[in-house]
Design an enzyme around this catalytic site. Structure first.
Site, PDB file in Angstrom:
ATOM      1  N   ARG A 117      41.723  29.045  53.150  1.00 27.22           N
ATOM      2  CA  ARG A 117      41.585  30.230  52.653  1.00 27.22           C
ATOM      3  C   ARG A 117      39.842  29.896  51.633  1.00 27.22           C
ATOM      4  O   ARG A 117      39.035  29.677  51.763  1.00 27.22           O
ATOM      5  CB  ARG A 117      41.101  30.741  51.211  1.00 27.22           C
ATOM      6  CG  ARG A 117      42.671  32.034  51.413  1.00 27.22           C
ATOM      7  CD  ARG A 117      42.920  32.738  49.888  1.00 27.22           C
ATOM      8  NE  ARG A 117      44.614  33.407  50.223  1.00 27.22           N
ATOM      9  CZ  ARG A 117      45.228  34.354  49.152  1.00 27.22           C
ATOM     10  NH1 ARG A 117      44.558  34.354  48.030  1.00 27.22           N
ATOM     11  NH2 ARG A 117      46.285  34.511  49.835  1.00 27.22           N
ATOM     12  N   LYS A 122      58.364  36.639  55.406  1.00 30.79           N
ATOM     13  CA  LYS A 122      57.851  37.018  53.453  1.00 30.79           C
ATOM     14  C   LYS A 122      57.280  38.275  54.366  1.00 30.79           C
ATOM     15  O   LYS A 122      56.731  39.132  55.122  1.00 30.79           O
ATOM     16  CB  LYS A 122      56.112  36.257  54.417  1.00 30.79           C
ATOM     17  CG  LYS A 122      55.329  36.098  53.057  1.00 30.79           C
ATOM     18  CD  LYS A 122      53.590  35.464  53.143  1.00 30.79           C
ATOM     19  CE  LYS A 122      53.275  35.873  51.676  1.00 30.79           C
ATOM     20  NZ  LYS A 122      51.374  34.722  52.607  1.00 30.79           N
ATOM     21  N   GLU A 133      52.735  25.619  49.147  1.00 26.17           N
ATOM     22  CA  GLU A 133      52.028  26.203  50.268  1.00 26.17           C
ATOM     23  C   GLU A 133      50.250  26.040  49.736  1.00 26.17           C
ATOM     24  O   GLU A 133      50.304  27.143  48.766  1.00 26.17           O
ATOM     25  CB  GLU A 133      52.952  27.874  50.064  1.00 26.17           C
ATOM     26  CG  GLU A 133      52.292  28.684  51.649  1.00 26.17           C
ATOM     27  CD  GLU A 133      52.568  29.652  51.609  1.00 26.17           C
ATOM     28  OE1 GLU A 133      51.321  30.812  51.761  1.00 26.17           O
ATOM     29  OE2 GLU A 133      53.581  30.392  51.322  1.00 26.17           O
TER      30      GLU A 133
END
Length: 213
Positions: free
Chosen positions: A50, A134, A46
């Site tokens: 960012r 999540k 993953e």
């Protein structure tokens, strides 16, 4: 058929005990780190959106390392879901969920894990049809105690807790009935990424494959 379907038709929560959550600052590190994780037995990555090179990193991995399932994390705006798909992402993960964000991720047709941090948010996701999500930020949101507490009133919800989990605590999370896997950034520490110490990444990935057994 999605790329996830090709992996034995399992859900994202059942592929590996730890989904490596990776921040790539240098696009040249993308392919080597993906290969290091595969060599260590974790064919899932993953990449968080960012950094300015995140989408380029996803594209590079999708092209050069077809044996790994590459996903985009930190999806926080609807347009990012489309951008991630265009780059070659095969699954999506968000730290939280709004209706527009959930709709955008659903519209991609890709497997995705929407984020939740409270019981109310979990209930909202269940109403939207999700049973897998999540938990973020896991430790700050109550961690093990939260997950144990929520398992009785909403046993149908399963989680990938992420945020603050370490190699030392991961097994405790994986032992819970409502946890399928955890997200971990410890597999690709910043100093190892800077030093391009891919052997260390492979070693950490190998150790993670034994968690929860």
């Amino acid at each position: 058929m999605t790329d996830l379907d090709k992996l034995d038709h399992r859900s994202l929560l059942d592929l590996v005990p730890v989904i490596p959550v990776v921040v790539v600052d240098d696009v040249d590190h993308a392919v080597p780190v993906a290969r290091a994780l595969v060599e260590g037995g974790l064919p899932v990555i993953e990449l968080t959106l960012r950094t300015p090179v995140a989408l380029d990193a996803i594209e590079a991995i999708a092209s050069a390392v077809p044996e790994i399932l590459v996903g985009a994390g930190t999806i926080v705006a609807p347009h990012q879901a489309k951008d991630a798909v265009s780059a070659g992402a095969q699954f999506l993960v968000s730290p939280g969920t709004t209706e527009s964000l959930a709709a955008a991720m659903t519209d991609t047709g890709l497997p995705h894990l929407p984020g939740a941090a409270t019981v109310s948010e979990v209930l909202r996701l269940l109403e939207l049809g999700y049973t897998e999500m999540k938990l973020f930020p896991a430790v700050a949101s109550g961690g093990l105690d939260f997950l144990r507490s929520v398992s009785a009133p909403v046993p149908q919800a399963r989680f990938c807790p992420t945020g603050g989990i370490t190699a030392d605590t991961a097994a405790s999370y994986l032992a819970l009935s409502n946890v399928g896997c955890v997200g971990g950034s410890w597999l690709t520490p910043a100093d190892a990424m800077r030093a391009q110490d891919w052997a260390r990444v492979t070693c950490l990935a190998t150790e993670a494959t034994y968690l929860g057994r």
